[in-house]
Scaffold this motif. Structure first.
Motif, short mmCIF file in Angstrom:
data_model
loop_
_atom_site.label_atom_id
_atom_site.label_comp_id
_atom_site.label_asym_id
_atom_site.label_seq_id
_atom_site.Cartn_x
_atom_site.Cartn_y
_atom_site.Cartn_z
N VAL A 96 -1.62 16.47 15.80
CA VAL A 96 -3.09 16.47 15.77
C VAL A 96 -3.76 16.76 17.11
CG1 VAL A 96 -3.14 14.87 13.80
CG2 VAL A 96 -3.39 13.95 16.11
N ILE A 149 -5.95 -6.44 20.26
CA ILE A 149 -6.85 -6.34 19.10
C ILE A 149 -7.05 -4.87 18.76
CG2 ILE A 149 -9.14 -6.90 18.21
CD1 ILE A 149 -9.15 -9.27 20.22
N PRO A 153 -3.86 4.18 17.99
CA PRO A 153 -2.88 4.69 18.96
C PRO A 153 -2.94 4.02 20.32
CG PRO A 153 -4.51 6.38 18.37
CD PRO A 153 -4.69 5.26 17.42
N ALA A 154 -4.13 3.59 20.77
CA ALA A 154 -4.23 2.91 22.07
C ALA A 154 -3.52 1.55 22.01
CB ALA A 154 -5.69 2.72 22.48
N TYR A 172 -3.33 -7.67 16.45
CA TYR A 172 -4.23 -8.14 15.38
C TYR A 172 -5.02 -6.95 14.85
CZ TYR A 172 -2.98 -12.52 17.54
OH TYR A 172 -2.25 -13.57 18.05
N ARG A 174 -7.57 -5.36 11.73
CA ARG A 174 -8.48 -5.68 10.63
C ARG A 174 -8.00 -5.13 9.28
NH1 ARG A 174 -13.89 -2.97 11.61
NH2 ARG A 174 -12.39 -1.29 11.68
N TRP A 175 -7.43 -3.92 9.30
CA TRP A 175 -7.04 -3.30 8.04
C TRP A 175 -5.64 -3.74 7.63
CZ3 TRP A 175 -11.33 -2.40 6.18
CH2 TRP A 175 -12.33 -1.70 6.84
N ILE A 186 -7.94 10.43 9.95
CA ILE A 186 -7.27 11.74 9.90
C ILE A 186 -6.55 11.88 8.55
CG2 ILE A 186 -5.39 13.07 10.95
CD1 ILE A 186 -6.29 11.94 13.67
N GLY A 237 -11.34 0.60 19.16
CA GLY A 237 -11.93 1.89 18.81
C GLY A 237 -13.45 1.91 18.97
N THR A 296 -13.92 15.60 12.84
CA THR A 296 -14.26 14.80 11.66
C THR A 296 -14.89 15.69 10.59
OG1 THR A 296 -14.61 12.92 13.13
CG2 THR A 296 -15.51 12.73 10.92
N PHE A 400 -19.41 9.48 17.05
CA PHE A 400 -19.50 8.02 17.11
C PHE A 400 -20.23 7.64 18.38
CE2 PHE A 400 -16.04 9.40 14.57
CZ PHE A 400 -16.12 8.59 13.45
N LEU A 408 -16.72 -9.39 17.50
CA LEU A 408 -15.79 -9.60 18.62
C LEU A 408 -16.45 -9.49 20.00
CD1 LEU A 408 -12.88 -9.77 19.77
CD2 LEU A 408 -12.73 -7.29 19.46
N ASP A 441 -10.64 4.28 22.71
CA ASP A 441 -12.03 4.63 22.41
C ASP A 441 -12.98 3.46 22.67
OD1 ASP A 441 -11.07 7.08 21.62
OD2 ASP A 441 -11.82 6.97 19.55
N MET A 442 -12.49 2.23 22.58
CA MET A 442 -13.37 1.08 22.80
C MET A 442 -13.84 1.06 24.26
SD MET A 442 -12.76 -2.81 21.56
CE MET A 442 -13.95 -3.09 20.27
N LEU A 448 -9.78 11.35 21.92
CA LEU A 448 -8.65 11.99 21.24
C LEU A 448 -7.47 11.04 21.21
CD1 LEU A 448 -8.74 15.48 23.01
CD2 LEU A 448 -9.45 14.99 20.65
N VAL A 449 -6.54 11.31 20.30
CA VAL A 449 -5.34 10.49 20.17
C VAL A 449 -4.56 10.48 21.49
CG1 VAL A 449 -3.11 10.36 19.00
CG2 VAL A 449 -5.18 10.85 17.68
P1 FAD Z 1 -8.83 3.59 16.66
O1 FAD Z 1 -7.90 4.64 16.22
O2 FAD Z 1 -10.23 3.63 16.18
O3 FAD Z 1 -8.18 2.19 16.29
C1 FAD Z 1 -8.88 0.98 16.48
C2 FAD Z 1 -8.31 -0.07 15.54
O4 FAD Z 1 -8.89 -1.34 15.88
C3 FAD Z 1 -8.64 0.17 14.08
O5 FAD Z 1 -7.46 0.11 13.32
C4 FAD Z 1 -9.62 -0.96 13.73
O6 FAD Z 1 -9.49 -1.38 12.38
C5 FAD Z 1 -9.16 -2.05 14.68
N1 FAD Z 1 -10.20 -3.05 14.97
C6 FAD Z 1 -11.47 -2.82 15.39
N2 FAD Z 1 -12.11 -3.99 15.57
C7 FAD Z 1 -11.22 -4.97 15.25
C8 FAD Z 1 -11.31 -6.39 15.23
N3 FAD Z 1 -12.43 -7.05 15.58
N4 FAD Z 1 -10.21 -7.11 14.85
C9 FAD Z 1 -9.06 -6.48 14.50
N5 FAD Z 1 -8.95 -5.11 14.48
C10 FAD Z 1 -10.01 -4.38 14.87
N6 FAD Z 1 -8.16 12.99 17.69
C11 FAD Z 1 -7.26 13.96 17.96
O7 FAD Z 1 -6.64 13.94 19.01
N7 FAD Z 1 -7.01 14.96 17.05
C12 FAD Z 1 -7.62 15.01 15.84
O8 FAD Z 1 -7.37 15.92 15.05
C13 FAD Z 1 -8.55 13.99 15.53
N8 FAD Z 1 -9.15 13.98 14.33
C14 FAD Z 1 -9.99 12.96 14.03
C15 FAD Z 1 -10.55 12.92 12.76
C16 FAD Z 1 -11.40 11.88 12.41
C17 FAD Z 1 -11.95 11.86 11.02
C18 FAD Z 1 -11.74 10.89 13.35
C19 FAD Z 1 -12.70 9.80 12.98
C20 FAD Z 1 -11.20 10.92 14.62
C21 FAD Z 1 -10.31 11.94 14.98
N9 FAD Z 1 -9.71 12.00 16.23
C22 FAD Z 1 -8.80 12.98 16.50
C23 FAD Z 1 -9.99 10.96 17.24
C24 FAD Z 1 -8.87 9.91 17.31
O9 FAD Z 1 -8.47 9.54 16.02
C25 FAD Z 1 -9.32 8.69 18.12
O10 FAD Z 1 -9.76 9.13 19.39
C26 FAD Z 1 -8.19 7.68 18.30
O11 FAD Z 1 -7.67 7.25 17.07
C27 FAD Z 1 -8.69 6.47 19.09
O12 FAD Z 1 -7.66 5.52 19.16
P2 FAD Z 1 -7.98 3.97 19.42
O13 FAD Z 1 -6.67 3.27 19.31
O14 FAD Z 1 -8.74 3.82 20.68
O15 FAD Z 1 -8.96 3.53 18.25
#
Ligand code: FAD
Length: 475
Positions: A96, A149, A153-154, A172, A174-175, A186, A237, A296, A400, A408, A441-442, A448-449
């Motif tokens: 991706v 939390i 991917p992060a 921890y 949520r889903w 994705i 995120g 998206t 976003f 939280l 992302d938070m 990006l991933v």
């Molecule tokens: P997230 O992936 O958002 O994970 C955060 C996790 O924290 C979630 O599982 C959430 O449920 C959990 N969470 C939040 N709050 C709490 C809480 N209070 N308690 C417990 N759990 C909690 N990037 C690419 O590189 N290539 C792509 O093709 C691409 N396509 C995308 C398509 C879509 C539809 C979207 C929305 C994004 C896309 N991205 C893509 C962006 C990429 O997915 C994100 O940048 C990446 O997943 C961010 O990773 P993260 O771990 O920071 O957050």
């Protein structure tokens, strides 16, 4: 460097897609891998430049010329070891990532960069097939405990690094399953979810404990985790979708992309919908308009087409990027050229420099039309360019804004930066509260991933340093 003249002798060749007419009948991946021989040839195109720009173009600083050379020499297992030294999950990025490494490749000067992403994916897929990827549990335990939390991917990258450093790690989420937007945003046609399950199993065998259906700040008080762990990492995120507050926004049939896409991903995985989920949102038999031109938006197109939409139009407020008379008009030219995703080839019409000014609908409150206007180069409405678009379903995919503050973050009282993200800099990823860190992302906002993986790894380095006073984890 394997073949000194490789880039002069061998043309760029990339993975192909199954024909659009076939792939829109299912939700599975449809990329056709190169043969082993063709992959080796492509690796031979790497010039091993004196200054490998791909290295810095890649957010996780993959040592690309090194593993290209190893693939050329057929030392696949060593290539895998090298790849894993900078990236915990190359099978995710190999599918991706928009491959900023390819944009940075010196051969991109002639629009023919090395197929770095394809080679990365081939190395890691082979590693799994051969059984080379196994749990790597720590040999000693530190007695320190970390709570993470969010299992996107992060959070996953951070957890794996810290578990391998000998800490007790609890994630921890949520889903009901791990993966964050990789799993619920994705679509499967870009990345099938068994790839995440396989990594989670590896991490569990390395000692990571996952707590699912556990929303910290709602079902679990953050105070409980602050008391239980020596450090807490916020990796939740950036979930607050950008809205379009124009007349008619409250009509039925107008939804955020992230209300639509997770439903389909759950259907594919046969995962039950959460109890608070919106009623089913389906594109079958409908005229669909997607507002927003990014990843998206593309995913909404591919999903709508597969669900049987009658038509799909994608509106982008920004001007159409320049095109070039070149067969390689896709990702490698990013970010300067028009980005075309596989979904665009599947039957969507794209419109640029278009602003939606209002929605109107039927007497019973169902959306029927978008009222739009074209914009000039200064993004000002062009008088007389107004037009209407028919729509039964409108999907808002305009990005976003920030993480959710309610729950939280408010409970913890962490400082928020000017953009609404958790304040923490990349020197140490420390939030404003003692023993609390933030990444992905938070912290950086919608991204990006590959950036999430980088931040998770670097955050793990800082947490380990904080807990132990020293660290051997890479930054
Ligand atoms: P997230 O992936 O958002 O994970 C955060 C996790 O924290 C979630 O599982 C959430 O449920 C959990 N969470 C939040 N709050 C709490 C809480 N209070 N308690 C417990 N759990 C909690 N990037 C690419 O590189 N290539 C792509 O093709 C691409 N396509 C995308 C398509 C879509 C539809 C979207 C929305 C994004 C896309 N991205 C893509 C962006 C990429 O997915 C994100 O940048 C990446 O997943 C961010 O990773 P993260 O771990 O920071 O957050």
């Amino acid at each position: 460097m394997g073949k000194v003249t490789g880039f002069l002798e061998i043309d760029r060749q990339d993975r192909r897609y199954a024909p659009a007419s076939d792939r829109i009948r299912h939700f599975h991946e449809f990329v056709i891998p190169l043969s082993e021989e063709a992959t080796r040839d492509q690796a031979a195109r790497c010039m091993n430049c004196g200054i490998p720009f791909c290295h810095s173009g890649c957010p996780v600083n993959n040592q690309i010329p090194d593993w290209n050379d190893l693939v050329y020499k057929e030392e696949w297992r060593e290539a895998l070891r090298n790849l894993h030294s900078t990236n915990n999950f190359p099978e995710f990025t190999g599918r991706v990532c928009p491959a900023p490494c390819e944009a940075a490749c010196t051969l991109n000067l002639t629009d023919t960069p090395v197929t770095i992403k394809t080679i990365e994916c081939a190395i890691v897929d082979r590693g799994w097939q051969e059984g080379w990827i196994v749990p790597e549990p720590a040999s000693t335990r530190t007695g320190k405990s970390v709570g993470i939390i969010g299992a996107g991917p992060a959070g996953l990258a951070c957890a794996q690094q810290l578990a391998r450093a000998g800490h007790e790690v609890h994630v921890y989420e949520r889903w009901g399953k791990a993966g964050g937007l990789l799993r619920y945003g994705i679509p499967d046609f870009k990345m099938e979810k068994h790839l995440i399950d396989r990594r989670v199993a590896q991490m569990e065998a390395e000692g990571v404990v996952f707590h699912y259906n556990c929303e910290v700040g709602v079902s679990v008080p953050p105070s409980q985790l602050m008391g239980r762990h020596h450090a807490l990492v916020l990796a939740g995120g950036a979930e607050k979708s950008r809205d379009l507050p124009i007349p008619g926004r409250d009509l039925a049939g107008i939804h955020f992309a992230m209300d639509f896409l997770p439903q389909q991903n759950r259907r594919v995985s046969k995962e039950p919908m959460p109890t608070n989920s919106a009623p089913p949102i389906l594109a079958g038999g409908k005229h669909v308009v997607v507002i927003g031109g990014g990843d998206t938006g593309s995913d909404c197109i591919g999903t709508s087409v597969r669900q049987g939409a009658l038509s799909v139009v994608q509106l982008e407020i920004m001007p159409r990027p320049p095109e070039k008379e070149n067969k390689l008009l896709t990702w490698p030219n990013w970010p300067l050229k028009l980005r075309t995703s596989s979904s665009h080839e599947e039957g969507a019409e794209r419109e640029f420099s278009v602003m939606t000014t209002k929605f109107t609908g039927s007497k019973n409150g169902q959306v029927e039309k978008l009222h739009c206007v074209r914009l000039d180069d200064r993004m000002q409405p062009i008088a007389g360019s107004e037009f209407e678009l028919r729509a039964d379903l409108v999907l808002l995919a305009m990005g976003f804004v920030s993480p959710l503050h309610e729950g939280l973050l408010e409970w913890l009282g962490v400082a928020i930066d000017k953009r609404g993200n958790v304040q923490a800099d990349t020197n140490d990823y420390r939030a404003s509260i003692d023993k609390v860190f933030a990444c992905g992302d938070m912290r950086r906002g919608q991204s990006l991933v590959v950036w999430a993986i980088r931040e998770g790894r670097q955050c793990a380095h800082s947490v380990d340093q904080f807990l132990m006073g020293t660290t051997t984890l890479p930054r």
